[in-house]
Design a protein around this motif. Structure first.
Motif, short mmCIF file in Angstrom:
data_model
loop_
_atom_site.label_atom_id
_atom_site.label_comp_id
_atom_site.label_asym_id
_atom_site.label_seq_id
_atom_site.Cartn_x
_atom_site.Cartn_y
_atom_site.Cartn_z
N UNK A 198 0.87 -1.22 0.06
CA UNK A 198 0.08 0.16 0.10
C UNK A 198 0.87 1.31 -0.06
N UNK A 199 1.47 1.45 -1.03
CA UNK A 199 2.40 2.44 -1.23
C UNK A 199 2.32 3.13 -2.71
N UNK A 200 2.19 4.50 -2.63
CA UNK A 200 1.69 5.08 -3.94
C UNK A 200 2.83 6.13 -4.21
N UNK A 222 0.62 5.99 -8.75
CA UNK A 222 0.90 4.72 -9.21
C UNK A 222 1.34 3.65 -7.76
N UNK A 223 0.68 2.82 -7.81
CA UNK A 223 0.89 1.75 -6.71
C UNK A 223 1.98 1.15 -6.92
N UNK A 224 2.79 0.83 -5.88
CA UNK A 224 3.81 -0.42 -5.77
C UNK A 224 3.35 -1.57 -6.41
N UNK A 225 4.37 -2.19 -7.25
CA UNK A 225 3.63 -3.33 -7.84
C UNK A 225 3.83 -4.58 -7.19
N UNK A 226 4.94 -4.42 -6.35
CA UNK A 226 5.28 -5.67 -5.68
C UNK A 226 4.05 -6.06 -4.63
N UNK A 227 4.07 -7.37 -4.30
CA UNK A 227 3.21 -7.93 -3.28
C UNK A 227 3.98 -8.03 -1.82
#
Length: 891
Positions: free
Chosen positions: A422-424, A451-456
């Motif tokens: 949850x980082x943008x 743009x949100x971080x793509x990693x999970x």
RNA sequence: GGGUGAAUAGCUCAGCCGGGAGAGCAUCGGCCUUACAAGCCGAGGGUCACAGGUUCGAUCCCUGUUUCACCCACCA
């Protein structure tokens, strides 16, 4: 809970048809909501959260063990009247699930990249809808009494909110950070892995010794490596600072073979002078140690592979080659150009991805980390101060050692299936923010495109929150109030660090309270040779197959009986077959009982004064009481196997083998009063046996329960038996031992003489002790029945008739005339052997008793016991000698 | 390299605070005894890995050795 009527009662079938019974009762329990947790004020709570199996999982025998243990405890506490909650659910299992769905779409000739992230995730959800329930249904098959209305999934909206809330909090506390560090990279899964997701396997490899020429051409230094392809990324050679051999290279440097690039020589204490030539090639981008050295000496980082393990442009002519193909080529080229000193066989540990076994490549990469040291300190303190108890205790040291050396936890994964971080970042101004919900616009510049971080996140991040996220946190729910901290966590020791430790850290930090009071770490199930079960070895015991063949209760009893605290459980199918016999035994004992108690009302024996009853009943009630105490204590202490064996012994050896045979004359006889007491006690014991067994074998006990006389609700909601002091009767136990000794002696004579069971005999018990004699008088008819003896005399002194066989039991002589059947020599030999044994034991004891130090130092009760034994053995010896003398006369 | 666990009957394992070992299966003998042959009755079988030590006394506690298993670890 409910008191609705159960399926119609009927006579028990001749054989126990477990398949039909299991299905019928499980559905009945569901229909009556018997598994639903109550939340009544004033009642103690008992709660367990299930170790969530992977949603892709299929029940294996390890799950069966783990969940049987949980169900045993849950059913036990529920019967004891606790507010009992067992939370079930599954884990979204990031990499594993993504792999499964990727394979599925591969059959359609597509990759996840063809679908795109959004579509792919839709496919995963779709897969979960269709196939994700498999293991849940299998748990039901196993009889698990989970509160299914509270089933959770780690990707549920509620749990995802918990994940975001925790992430934001830790980030704001500075406990989560992002940085470019060396991580373990799986080139197949194309993601970073945490340290503990890498499995090290001892592998037979090669150690390549390579000549690195001095930059001035005046010589060369030899370095060794197991991964020659990484030399392309070398940015230094390191030697020990005090190593005189290489001091002159400080100014010169060396030239990298094949590429000719000049690299510096650095001096670092990490290098072992004794290893090889004492020179180490340094590849900061592809080796953890080299990375550290690089940091210390400010070395350039040169990545020579891409995220699939393919050599990149930096590898020059080797670009495009797979890393292992490149290794071959490099070695060939080194050889050809004369740089290869030698190749040695070399065994070393190679890191593999725990999911796909691909060789892990250490690589520098931008990742998210949890700063775990402060969290680990809380977990260590909680265990040290006893707020969390790990059973067995032997794990404490291992736990401390691991926690003390813990490194920051890499939590970002470059896959699609999971909780997206949850980082943008604002596309317009580059403003970076970490928030629980997606911001509508950039708070700084107002731009709407973020743009949100793509990693999970690592799957274990969400499972670390499981004990409170499943209870509704971050909302303040009633469930949390009643059931957090949970009572006990039952899991296998191999995920102590993956999961248990992380739950402790998160629970303590976020909730301020431990997630559970007890942790019970059970063994791993192995095959009968102690080998890991695996499909490729073909030694897998499939619980589903076994349940279909022997019944669920048989499997559950086996697992419970084998659950001794330890490292491994060696399981063979024959064991399960053996315990099926036990289930069958219970069934048949119940059938027998039912033949005689049909007309009874519900048991009232608890109100009967056993003092007025004959020995048989006093004895069995006493033994039942002892068994109840032992089972209760064992379950309270997580000694599952002790609980199982206590009840097994009681049911088979005492209740069936002795008691039922003992009361048959009462049941078949004409004495109405004797019959009535026998019926009452029989029913009472059977009822308690079923209740004691129910947590372990829920199905067969429920089925029998409903065949018992009287209106019955589910045995699940019956109170668990408790100690009944009125039944306590040690004297009965002693008298019963005499009885059994005499019966055994007569049976032994019969058997040794090979007398046919139907051959009627007479017997005499020579008993000098009048008090004992009186006991035997009362037991005479029972002794006769159990030994098929026509006539039994009890006499203070007696003469052994000609041609009689005898046995000595304590100070008793049991004589059975068996004209013509006696082999005198054999009898004498037997007596001589027994005499030798008794004499030996007597000698030992007398030695002790004449030892002043023993008498002075040993506790009085031990000395008294030894004296008692001495007297007993002396009496036995006298009897043996007399018996032998009389036998001699027959020669 | 460090750590942990295991070694007890032919096999798989119990054995809580030290008072001289138990179960199941397997084996052998006898039984279709009306709950159960998926059963009943009886029997045989152990130098508790090895060597020391502590103790009146050790399967149990301590030290060392051997064998096996597992975990952790950055010697290329």
């Amino acid at each position: 809970m409910t008191t609705d009527t159960a399926p119609a009662r009927r006579d028990l079938a001749k054989a126990y048809e477990f398949k039909e019974v299991e299905a019928r009762w499980y559905q009945n329990w569901l229909d009556h909501k018997n598994f639903r947790a109550t939340m009544e004020e004033g009642k103690p709570s008992f709660s367990i959260v299930i170790p969530p199996p992977n949603v892709t999982g299929v029940l294996h025998v390890g799950h069966a063990l783990n969940n049987t243990m949980q169900d045993v405890l849950v059913r036990y506490r529920r019967m004891q009247g606790c507010n009992t909650l067992w939370v079930p659910g599954t884990d979204h299992a990031g990499i594993a699930t993504q792999n499964v769905v990727e394979r599925q779409i591969a059959t359609e000739g597509k990759s996840r990249h063809d679908l795109g992230r959004e579509k792919f995730i839709e496919r995963v959800w779709q897969w979960r809808e269709e196939k994700g329930g498999t293991i849940i249904n299998q748990l039901k098959h196993l009889g698990c009494s989970c509160d299914w209305d509270r089933e959770r999934f780690t990707m549920d909206e509620g749990l995802s909110r918990a994940v975001r809330t925790v992430f934001v909090r830790l980030y704001k506390e500075g406990l989560i950070y992002k940085g470019d560090y060396i991580v373990n990279w799986c080139p197949r899964c194309k993601t970073a892995l945490a340290d503990d997701e890498v499995e090290h396997e001892e592998t037979a490899g090669k150690l390549y010794h390579i000549r690195y020429p001095y930059a001035d051409g005046s010589g060369h230094v030899i370095v060794a490596t197991t991964r020659p392809e990484t030399m392309l990324g070398d940015t230094a050679v390191a030697v020990h600072p005090d190593d005189e051999r290489y001091q002159h290279l400080r100014e010169i440097g060396v030239r990298l073979p094949l590429t000719g690039r000049t690299i510096p020589v650095v001096f670092d204490h990490h290098v072992e002078r004794e290893f090889g030539t004492g020179a180490l090639k340094v590849t900061p981008s592809h080796d953890r140690n080299d990375y550290e050295i690089g940091l210390r000496h400010n070395l350039e980082r040169l990545k020579v592979m891409d995220d699939s393990g393919i050599m990149n442009e930096a590898a020059g002519p080797y670009a495009g080659l797979d890393r292992f193909a490149c290794r071959k080529k490099i070695v060939a080229d080194l050889e050809e150009q004369g740089f290869l000193e030698k190749i040695e066989d070399y065994a070393h540990a190679v890191g593999q991805c725990y999911r796909c076994k691909t060789v892990v490549e250490p690589t520098t990469s931008l990742q998210w980390f949890v700063s775990v040291k402060p969290l680990a300190a809380k977990a260590v303190a909680a265990v040290r101060d006893g707020h969390i108890a790990i059973h067995p205790k032997t794990w404490h040291n291992t736990f401390y050692a691991w926690m003390d050396n813990i490194r920051d936890w890499c939590i970002s994964r470059q896959i699609w299936w999971g909780h997206q971080i949850p980082a943008w970042t604002c596309d317009a101004c580059g403003h970076f923010m970490v928030e629980e919900e997606a911001p509508a616009a950039c708070p700084k510049c107002g731009a709407a495109t973020l743009s949100q971080e793509t990693d999970v996140l690592d799957t274990w991040f969400s499972s670390a929150l499981w004990p409170f996220s499943t209870l509704g946190w971050p909302d303040r729910t009633r469930e949390l109030k009643f059931f957090y901290p949970t009572s006990v966590l039952i899991t296998s020791f191999d995920i102590l660090f993956f999961w248990v430790a992380r739950m402790m850290m998160m629970g303590l930090h976020i909730m301020g309270e431990p997630p559970f009071k007890d942790v019970y770490l059970h063994a791993l199930v192995r095959d009968k040779h102690g080998k890991k079960m695996s499909k490729s070895t073909g030694n897998v015991i499939d619980p589903l197959v076994v349940m279909a063949e022997y019944g669920t209760d048989a499997l559950r009893f086996t697992l419970t009986a084998f659950a001794a605290q330890g490292r491994e459980i060696k399981l063979a199918e024959e064991r399960i077959e053996g315990y099926r016999h036990f289930i069958n035994k219970i069934w048949n004992a119940a059938r027998f009982a039912l033949m005689h108690i049909k007309e009874c009302g519900p048991a009232i024996a608890r109100n009967i004064d056993p003092a007025a009853l004959p020995l048989s009943h006093r004895w069995i009630l006493h033994r039942l009481n002892q068994t109840t105490i032992e089972v209760t204590r064992a379950l309270d202490d997580y000694r599952f196997n002790d609980a199982a064996s206590a009840i097994y012994q009681f049911v088979w050896s005492e209740f069936c083998d002795w008691y039922l045979e003992w009361v048959k004359p009462d049941l078949y006889g004409n004495d109405a009063a004797a019959k009535a007491s026998a019926q009452a006690v029989l029913l009472a014991v059977l009822e308690d046996v079923l209740k004691l067994l129910h947590p372990i074998t829920p199905f067969v006990t429920e089925e029998i329960w409903h065949a018992l006389p009287g209106a019955r609700t589910s045995i699940m909601v019956e109170p668990f038996p408790t100690e009944n002091p009125v039944w306590h009767d040690p004297a009965a136990e002693e008298e019963a031992a005499l009885f059994m000794g005499v019966v055994g002696a007569i049976r032994n004579i019969r058997s040794e003489a090979q007398a046919h069971p139907s051959a009627e005999i007479t017997a005499m018990v020579v008993c000098p002790d009048n008090a004992k004699g009186a006991i035997f008088e009362k037991l005479a008819s029972a002794i006769k029945t159990l030994t098929r003896t026509k006539e039994l005399t009890i006499t203070p002194s007696g003469q052994r008739p000609k041609g009689a066989a005898s046995n000595i039991f304590q100070d008793l002589e049991i004589v059975v005339p068996l004209a013509g059947l006696i082999d005198v020599e054999k009898e004498l030999a037997k007596l001589a052997k027994e005499q030798a044994r008794v004499e030996g034991e007597l000698k030992r004891i007398q030695g002790k008793l004449t030892n002043e130090k023993f008498v002075a130092n040993a506790p009085a009760e031990v000395v008294a016991k030894e004296k008692e034994k001495e007297a007993e053995l002396t009496a036995t010896l006298t009897k043996l000698k007399e018996s032998a003398e009389r036998l001699e006369e027959l020669r």
